[in-house]
Design an enzyme around this catalytic site. Sequence first.
Site, PDB file in Angstrom:
ATOM      1  N   CYS A  12       0.854  -1.184   0.000  1.00  0.00           N
ATOM      2  CA  CYS A  12       0.000   0.000   0.000  1.00  0.00           C
ATOM      3  C   CYS A  12       0.893   1.238   0.000  1.00  0.00           C
ATOM      4  O   CYS A  12       2.120   1.142   0.111  1.00  0.00           O
ATOM      5  CB  CYS A  12      -0.902   0.003   1.231  1.00  0.00           C
ATOM      6  SG  CYS A  12       0.015   0.112   2.795  1.00  0.00           S
ATOM      7  N   HIS A  41       5.632  -4.939   8.841  1.00  0.00           N
ATOM      8  CA  HIS A  41       5.627  -6.320   9.330  1.00  0.00           C
ATOM      9  C   HIS A  41       5.752  -7.302   8.174  1.00  0.00           C
ATOM     10  O   HIS A  41       4.787  -7.942   7.763  1.00  0.00           O
ATOM     11  CB  HIS A  41       4.366  -6.592  10.145  1.00  0.00           C
ATOM     12  CG  HIS A  41       4.430  -6.031  11.525  1.00  0.00           C
ATOM     13  ND1 HIS A  41       3.317  -5.829  12.315  1.00  0.00           N
ATOM     14  CD2 HIS A  41       5.492  -5.635  12.272  1.00  0.00           C
ATOM     15  CE1 HIS A  41       3.699  -5.330  13.485  1.00  0.00           C
ATOM     16  NE2 HIS A  41       5.002  -5.199  13.469  1.00  0.00           N
ATOM     17  N   GLU A 126       0.912  -0.484  16.412  1.00  0.00           N
ATOM     18  CA  GLU A 126       0.015   0.631  16.088  1.00  0.00           C
ATOM     19  C   GLU A 126      -0.872   0.977  17.275  1.00  0.00           C
ATOM     20  O   GLU A 126      -1.108   2.157  17.567  1.00  0.00           O
ATOM     21  CB  GLU A 126      -0.852   0.300  14.873  1.00  0.00           C
ATOM     22  CG  GLU A 126      -1.771   1.460  14.497  1.00  0.00           C
ATOM     23  CD  GLU A 126      -2.756   1.136  13.389  1.00  0.00           C
ATOM     24  OE1 GLU A 126      -3.833   1.766  13.367  1.00  0.00           O
ATOM     25  OE2 GLU A 126      -2.465   0.255  12.552  1.00  0.00           O
ATOM     26  N   SER A 225       1.798  -9.721  10.769  1.00  0.00           N
ATOM     27  CA  SER A 225       1.109  -8.688   9.994  1.00  0.00           C
ATOM     28  C   SER A 225      -0.387  -8.738  10.282  1.00  0.00           C
ATOM     29  O   SER A 225      -1.069  -9.707   9.926  1.00  0.00           O
ATOM     30  CB  SER A 225       1.361  -8.892   8.496  1.00  0.00           C
ATOM     31  OG  SER A 225       0.470  -8.117   7.723  1.00  0.00           O
ATOM     32  N   SER A 269       1.922  -5.341   3.404  1.00  0.00           N
ATOM     33  CA  SER A 269       3.367  -5.204   3.605  1.00  0.00           C
ATOM     34  C   SER A 269       4.162  -6.283   2.878  1.00  0.00           C
ATOM     35  O   SER A 269       5.370  -6.412   3.086  1.00  0.00           O
ATOM     36  CB  SER A 269       3.695  -5.232   5.104  1.00  0.00           C
ATOM     37  OG  SER A 269       3.068  -6.319   5.745  1.00  0.00           O
TER      38      SER A 269
END
Length: 310
Positions: A12, A41, A126, A225, A269
């Site tokens: 992304c 990740h 996060e 992830s 990722s």
Amino acid sequence: MKILLANPRGFCAGVDRAITIVKNALHKFGAPVYVRHEVVHNKYVVDELKAMGAIFVDELDEIPDGNTVIFSAHGVPKRVREEARKRGLQVFDATCPLVTKVHMEVHRASRKGQEVVLIGHKGHPEVEGTLGQYDENGTGMYLVEDANQVDSLPVQQPEKVSFVTQTTLSVDETRDIIDALREHFPAIQGPRKDDICYATQNRQDAVRALAPQVDVMLVVGSKNSSNSNRLRELAERLGTRAYLLDDASQLQDEWFTNVNSVGVTAGASAPEVLVQSVIDRLYQLGGSKLEQMDGVIEDTVFEVPVELRV
């Protein structure tokens, strides 16, 4: 055996930006460049950056004075920024702009004296970064992982409470929690725009369309992830056998016994080179036809800091 590729899949804009920041910092300043936590990740990406001279650390006290540090795409608590400032470290922030949006929502709510509920997974970087945005003089911030926890939240002012979400969750799992929050706290305020990031949503929509068409679903991504795990879980909820794998070496022949079709996607990722390696191995296991599924075309680009543009 037919191979169907989900679209969109893989990197992304936030991940692409974070990796570019590390590579450009290494190019400009030379090795070593320190990175707090894995910048994204994915094992392949992290190993590649290590080979280029990046050093990944858990905390800033592992970094010698006078060095450069990069904050990962997942974001950091305010205390980490303050520590870096006090130590005079040169900082480049690879926090995804969509994570920063959530940070600002928490900051504004705490300044208004609102309590904040964060929907997310405990221990994820996060989540730790977002929890760390709440001002100490605020009344309270709480983490909730499932709808069953809502009734026991120690909210003191139910008329002054808001919620935010981790950006990489599935829409399905947040929906139940948000419904429970709205039922328990009728005055609760949510973000003006959904916190689930566009890339997470697009990849989930692609799996939602593809999984019912195949016998097996493969998700290329690392075990740590969040968004990759959500893709595997989504396929399973749709009734399709699904596996999460780092690369082609983890494919097992028995997965494809009596299988006529296999779907392939990748977390945000995971680089496309890993997807291609999986496809190559599937051909060896009897794959005969490759079909690209239609999907949303992503053209979002997040700029790197001015100092690191080349």
